[in-house]
Motif scaffolding. Structure first.
Motif, PDB file in Angstrom:
ATOM      1  N   UNK A 133       0.940  -1.244  -0.128  1.00 37.26           N
ATOM      2  CA  UNK A 133       0.020  -0.121   0.025  1.00 37.26           C
ATOM      3  C   UNK A 133       0.847   1.226  -0.044  1.00 37.26           C
ATOM      4  N   UNK A 134       2.139   1.328  -0.659  1.00 40.52           N
ATOM      5  CA  UNK A 134       2.705   2.577  -0.842  1.00 40.52           C
ATOM      6  C   UNK A 134       2.449   3.235  -1.911  1.00 40.52           C
ATOM      7  N   UNK A 135       3.295   3.911  -2.530  1.00 37.02           N
ATOM      8  CA  UNK A 135       2.770   4.797  -3.663  1.00 37.02           C
ATOM      9  C   UNK A 135       2.601   3.918  -5.035  1.00 37.02           C
ATOM     10  N   UNK A 136       3.595   3.085  -5.205  1.00 40.76           N
ATOM     11  CA  UNK A 136       3.535   1.928  -6.434  1.00 40.76           C
ATOM     12  C   UNK A 136       2.097   1.279  -6.481  1.00 40.76           C
TER      13      UNK A 136
ATOM     14  N   UNK B 248      -1.370 -10.314 -10.285  1.00 41.78           N
ATOM     15  CA  UNK B 248      -0.691  -9.958  -8.975  1.00 41.78           C
ATOM     16  C   UNK B 248       0.336  -8.768  -9.250  1.00 41.78           C
ATOM     17  N   UNK B 249       0.122  -7.684  -8.471  1.00 39.63           N
ATOM     18  CA  UNK B 249       1.053  -6.415  -8.985  1.00 39.63           C
ATOM     19  C   UNK B 249       1.659  -6.424  -7.252  1.00 39.63           C
ATOM     20  N   UNK B 250       3.044  -6.652  -7.426  1.00 42.85           N
ATOM     21  CA  UNK B 250       3.958  -6.766  -5.986  1.00 42.85           C
ATOM     22  C   UNK B 250       4.532  -5.346  -6.116  1.00 42.85           C
ATOM     23  N   UNK B 251       4.085  -4.865  -5.000  1.00 46.40           N
ATOM     24  CA  UNK B 251       4.486  -3.333  -4.540  1.00 46.40           C
ATOM     25  C   UNK B 251       5.130  -3.478  -3.086  1.00 46.40           C
ATOM     26  N   UNK B 252       5.935  -4.524  -2.799  1.00 49.28           N
ATOM     27  CA  UNK B 252       6.229  -4.650  -1.369  1.00 49.28           C
ATOM     28  C   UNK B 252       7.518  -3.827  -0.935  1.00 49.28           C
ATOM     29  N   UNK B 253       8.144  -3.081  -1.811  1.00 52.33           N
ATOM     30  CA  UNK B 253       9.039  -2.070  -1.273  1.00 52.33           C
ATOM     31  C   UNK B 253      10.626  -2.544  -1.062  1.00 52.33           C
ATOM     32  N   UNK B 254      11.268  -2.099  -0.356  1.00 52.70           N
ATOM     33  CA  UNK B 254      12.557  -2.358  -0.128  1.00 52.70           C
ATOM     34  C   UNK B 254      12.680  -2.149   1.379  1.00 52.70           C
ATOM     35  N   UNK B 255      14.075  -2.617   1.873  1.00 50.07           N
ATOM     36  CA  UNK B 255      14.480  -2.566   3.199  1.00 50.07           C
ATOM     37  C   UNK B 255      15.715  -1.778   3.302  1.00 50.07           C
TER      38      UNK B 255
ATOM     39  N   UNK C 235      -0.389 -14.055 -13.649  1.00 56.75           N
ATOM     40  CA  UNK C 235       0.719 -12.841 -14.135  1.00 56.75           C
ATOM     41  C   UNK C 235       0.976 -12.135 -12.805  1.00 56.75           C
ATOM     42  N   UNK C 236       2.536 -12.114 -13.161  1.00 58.63           N
ATOM     43  CA  UNK C 236       3.088 -11.197 -11.832  1.00 58.63           C
ATOM     44  C   UNK C 236       3.742 -10.124 -12.387  1.00 58.63           C
ATOM     45  N   UNK C 237       3.581  -8.688 -11.709  1.00 55.30           N
ATOM     46  CA  UNK C 237       4.027  -7.331 -12.198  1.00 55.30           C
ATOM     47  C   UNK C 237       4.867  -6.823 -10.832  1.00 55.30           C
ATOM     48  N   UNK C 238       6.175  -6.588 -11.184  1.00 51.75           N
ATOM     49  CA  UNK C 238       6.758  -6.121  -9.957  1.00 51.75           C
ATOM     50  C   UNK C 238       6.849  -4.371 -10.243  1.00 51.75           C
TER      51      UNK C 238
ATOM     52  N   UNK D 248       8.033  -0.539  -8.458  1.00 46.66           N
ATOM     53  CA  UNK D 248       8.453   0.315  -7.194  1.00 46.66           C
ATOM     54  C   UNK D 248       9.886  -0.478  -6.805  1.00 46.66           C
ATOM     55  N   UNK D 249      10.298  -0.184  -5.334  1.00 46.34           N
ATOM     56  CA  UNK D 249      11.297  -0.598  -4.992  1.00 46.34           C
ATOM     57  C   UNK D 249      11.293  -2.027  -4.910  1.00 46.34           C
ATOM     58  N   UNK D 250      10.310  -3.011  -4.956  1.00 46.02           N
ATOM     59  CA  UNK D 250      10.355  -4.122  -5.055  1.00 46.02           C
ATOM     60  C   UNK D 250      11.003  -4.893  -6.331  1.00 46.02           C
ATOM     61  N   UNK D 251      10.905  -4.090  -7.226  1.00 47.38           N
ATOM     62  CA  UNK D 251      11.601  -4.173  -8.649  1.00 47.38           C
ATOM     63  C   UNK D 251      12.963  -3.820  -8.671  1.00 47.38           C
ATOM     64  N   UNK D 252      13.238  -2.477  -8.035  1.00 48.17           N
ATOM     65  CA  UNK D 252      14.435  -2.280  -7.938  1.00 48.17           C
ATOM     66  C   UNK D 252      14.460  -0.849  -6.868  1.00 48.17           C
ATOM     67  N   UNK D 253      15.316  -0.991  -5.730  1.00 44.52           N
ATOM     68  CA  UNK D 253      15.075   0.363  -4.833  1.00 44.52           C
ATOM     69  C   UNK D 253      15.407   1.648  -5.516  1.00 44.52           C
ATOM     70  N   UNK D 254      14.499   2.573  -5.674  1.00 39.26           N
ATOM     71  CA  UNK D 254      14.845   3.900  -6.279  1.00 39.26           C
ATOM     72  C   UNK D 254      13.978   4.996  -5.584  1.00 39.26           C
ATOM     73  N   UNK D 255      13.137   5.611  -6.215  1.00 31.31           N
ATOM     74  CA  UNK D 255      12.347   6.807  -5.417  1.00 31.31           C
ATOM     75  C   UNK D 255      11.004   6.601  -5.770  1.00 31.31           C
ATOM     76  N   UNK D 256      10.030   7.721  -5.295  1.00 30.61           N
ATOM     77  CA  UNK D 256       8.614   7.628  -5.373  1.00 30.61           C
ATOM     78  C   UNK D 256       8.347   7.737  -6.785  1.00 30.61           C
ATOM     79  N   UNK D 257       9.246   8.752  -7.461  1.00 22.61           N
ATOM     80  CA  UNK D 257       9.069   8.846  -9.178  1.00 22.61           C
ATOM     81  C   UNK D 257       8.843   7.657  -9.829  1.00 22.61           C
TER      82      UNK D 257
END
Length: 675
Positions: A399-402, A479-486, A633-636, A638-647
């Motif tokens: 439930x983040x921006x992505x 499934x859209x995975x927007x699980x962020x980063x640590x 089908x899985x779509x990754x 935001x940061x779960x894809x690669x840690x970057x920014x809200x943009x």
């Protein structure tokens, strides 16, 4: 219904012989949409969308009058008559939606970087705009005559292109201001020395422009204060405008501030969230008090229409300009007129997708509005998406921006969407970042996204960490995975205790937290994460050392914000150590070393080390689902894809939700290539 102040803002106004439908204007701002220095279809769609959104007046970005001001081919210019049709297409699109449009004409002067065009920058004197930048060519008499004629020619072309008026740019440290200012004008001829001499070029330009387009209202943009030693201050600029107004029929004065100078002054030109709302409104008020019968246009960090309406209600300005808020939401005026102010997507004043991209020669975009610069393509794409007849069951995990943007886009495309968030509240890492003092406006992003998710009726389950069994049991097709980063946390064996960025934010959330001794902040990324925490710790009384292995401190922060940030660092006594890495030198000491000569620096009395190293994607669920032979089908994103920014997170969420991986369709390809 809008309140009385908002109604006054939305009431008609006059500039010269023109009537504007309201007192809201979109001030000139660079887009980098140009091709060979002329407008493109992107300009047409971009400005048309803001006209459709209800703005009363749109002023173009700076139209350079001469090739020595071009700098790059993606800027706008008018060097010959072949440019007229491209500008006419823009004005026609704006007029179709009921707005007026003025052309801002200018010469950038010394900051017109000629690396791309192999031209020397021109200026009043051979004084570079920043350390390490090119020394400009000090203009001679014939050069000055060429520029005056170029202003006249550009004015004539803009009249032929159908513009409703002209704005001569004599602010922001551009060429006319370089002649006006004693800080940059060291000449000893008829164009230097006394105020009248320094005003000579501006007078000649106004004379030429008014003669070339006598029927068009002509306004003047000025910087009320250069914020430079020995530069122009409000008293001097009031005197200049008073003299010019007595000689020329100025339709208005557009009051800005700053100079294009490698110092804090430049940071004020695009004041970010650290400045607070309307930090320079007093400048417009000075001009309105001095010239009560001259329309005054106010600009800079007017974040919303209700806040901007305060200036008109107080008699401090006649029109108010909102550039970044119109980038974030081009329909903010129309929404206010219709009593839907609560639906506006707020500008964050983060300077990330707008000016941050410009300085890397990329077209503008926006963290909260990923359709910027691709308005036409997105408008064509939405009707082509599946709709209810092709609805799929979509689970968004995170439930983040992505995740929130993906949920909204999938819902708009006609799909059945459910959101699951592990924490007990929405917001993701943006919610964490917004808890840092001075970065609170970031929270507007997830506030608006959560509001829109609720308004759309999208089911949201909080406090549940979704696993493979949840995905399979729900029989979801996508499934859209927007699980962020640590965040990173690297120990310094034998050294002071190390905490990660999130732990530092948790500490700062306690109003009573007072860090003792020295705190070392490790900044591998050069982003706001470490910089904002370092600043907040210093404000709580810590002796802060910011350590970065890169040559430039906070390298990923736009120059416009970094110049202000570094001044605050200096004011707070933050010690900055570029090109350094840290190792333990005892239980309360850290040694800083690097590739340059000089040996190690020992920081004593260290109570805490904050690790601002590279984050790691929280992509375990993706790995598990990817290993299944069958499944959704899985779509990754935001940061779960690669840690970057809200943009990147919002953009990827929008793309994933709208197209659900069908990027080979014509509409998807048009959108992707448009960005």
């Amino acid at each position: 219904m809008p309140d009385d102040k908002l109604l006054a803002l939305l009431s008609p106004a006059r500039l010269g012989r023109l009537t504007l439908r309201n007192r809201v204007f979109v001030p000139g701002h660079t887009t980098n949409f140009g091709l060979n220095n002329v407008p493109t279809r992107r300009h047409v769609a971009y400005h048309a969308e803001r006209a459709r959104g209800g703005a009363g007046l749109i002023i173009t970005e700076a139209i350079r009058v001469h090739p020595t001001s071009a700098g790059r081919s993606i800027s706008l210019g008018s060097f010959d008559d072949s440019s007229i049709p491209a500008y006419a297409a823009v004005t026609a699109a704006v007029h179709e939606h009921g707005a007026r449009m003025f052309a801002q004409i200018m010469h950038a002067g010394r900051q017109a970087n000629g690396d791309a065009t192999r031209t020397a920058a021109w200026s009043s004197s051979p004084v570079p705009w920043a350390a390490g930048s090119h020394v400009p060519h000090a203009m001679g008499r014939r050069d000055i005559a060429v520029v005056v004629a170029a202003f006249a020619s550009a004015a004539r072309r803009m009249r032929a292109a159908g513009f409703d008026g002209l704005e001569v740019h004599a602010g922001h440290g551009h060429l006319l201001q370089q002649f006006l200012s004693p800080h940059t004008n060291t000449r000893e001829d008829a164009y230097g020395g006394s105020l009248d001499n320094r005003m000579r070029l501006t007078r000649e330009v106004l004379t030429a422009v008014l003669a070339a387009a006598p029927e068009l209202p002509v306004g003047l943009r000025v910087s009320a204060d250069e914020f430079l030693p020995g530069g122009l201050d409000p008293a001097a600029v009031l005197e200049i405008v008073g003299k010019l107004r007595a000689e020329f029929p100025l339709a208005y004065v557009h009051v800005s501030h700053s100079a294009y100078h490698g110092s804090w002054s430049l940071a004020t030109q695009m004041a970010d969230m650290s400045f607070g709302h309307a930090p320079f409104r007093h400048h417009a008020a000075l001009f309105k008090k001095e010239f009560p019968d001259l329309p005054v246009l106010a600009v800079c960090r007017l974040d919303s229409l209700p806040e901007a309406a305060e200036l008109v209600a107080a008699g401090e300005a006649d029109l108010v300009g909102l550039a970044r808020p119109h980038i974030a939401d081009p329909h903010l005026v129309r929404k206010a007129e219709q009593g839907r102010q609560h639906e506006v997507r707020a500008c964050l004043a983060c300077n990330q997708g707008c000016i941050g991209r410009l300085e890397t020669s990329l077209p503008i975009s926006c963290v909260v509005n990923p359709e910027v610069g691709a308005e036409r393509e997105w408008a064509d794409a939405w009707p082509e998406l599946p709709g209810p007849s092709g609805a799929r069951d979509v689970l968004v995990v995170g439930g983040g921006p992505a995740g929130l943007e993906a949920a909204l886009s999938a819902h708009r495309a006609g799909h059945r969407v459910t959101v699951v968030e592990a924490r007990d509240r929405l917001g993701g890492q943006v919610e964490v970042a917004a808890r840092v003092p001075g970065r609170e406006r970031l929270g507007l992003l997830t506030r608006d996204l959560a509001r829109d998710v609720a308004a759309a009726g999208i089911p949201v389950r909080l406090g549940h960490r979704a696993g493979v069994e949840d995905v399979l049991a729900g029989d979801y097709q996508d499934v859209v995975l927007a699980t962020g980063s640590r965040p990173a946390r690297r120990e310094l064996p034998g050294g002071p205790p190390v905490i990660d960025i999130w732990q530092a934010v948790d500490n700062l959330a306690d109003p009573g937290y007072r860090p003792a001794g020295a705190v070392v902040v490790l900044d591998d990324e050069g982003t706001w994460s470490a910089a904002s925490v370092a600043e907040a710790l210093a404000r709580r009384g810590a002796r802060v050392h910011l350590v970065s292995p890169t040559a430039t401190v906070s390298a990923k922060i736009t120059t416009y914000s970094r110049l202000a940030l570094l001044k605050r660092f200096a004011d707070l006594g933050i010690a900055v150590h570029p090109m350094r890495t840290a190792r333990a030198a005892g239980a309360t000491a850290v040694a800083l070393g690097g590739p340059l000569a000089g040996g190690e620096t020992i920081v004593e009395d260290v109570t805490t080390v904050v690790d601002g190293g590279s984050a790691q994607a929280a992509d375990e669920l993706y790995r598990q689902l990817d290993a299944l032979p069958d499944g959704p089908r899985v779509h990754v994103v935001g940061d779960a894809n690669a840690p970057r920014t809200a943009f990147e997170a919002v953009y990827e969420g929008r793309m994933a939700g709208a197209f659900l991986g069908a990027y080979d369709t014509a509409s998807a390809q048009r959108v992707r290539y448009a960005h």
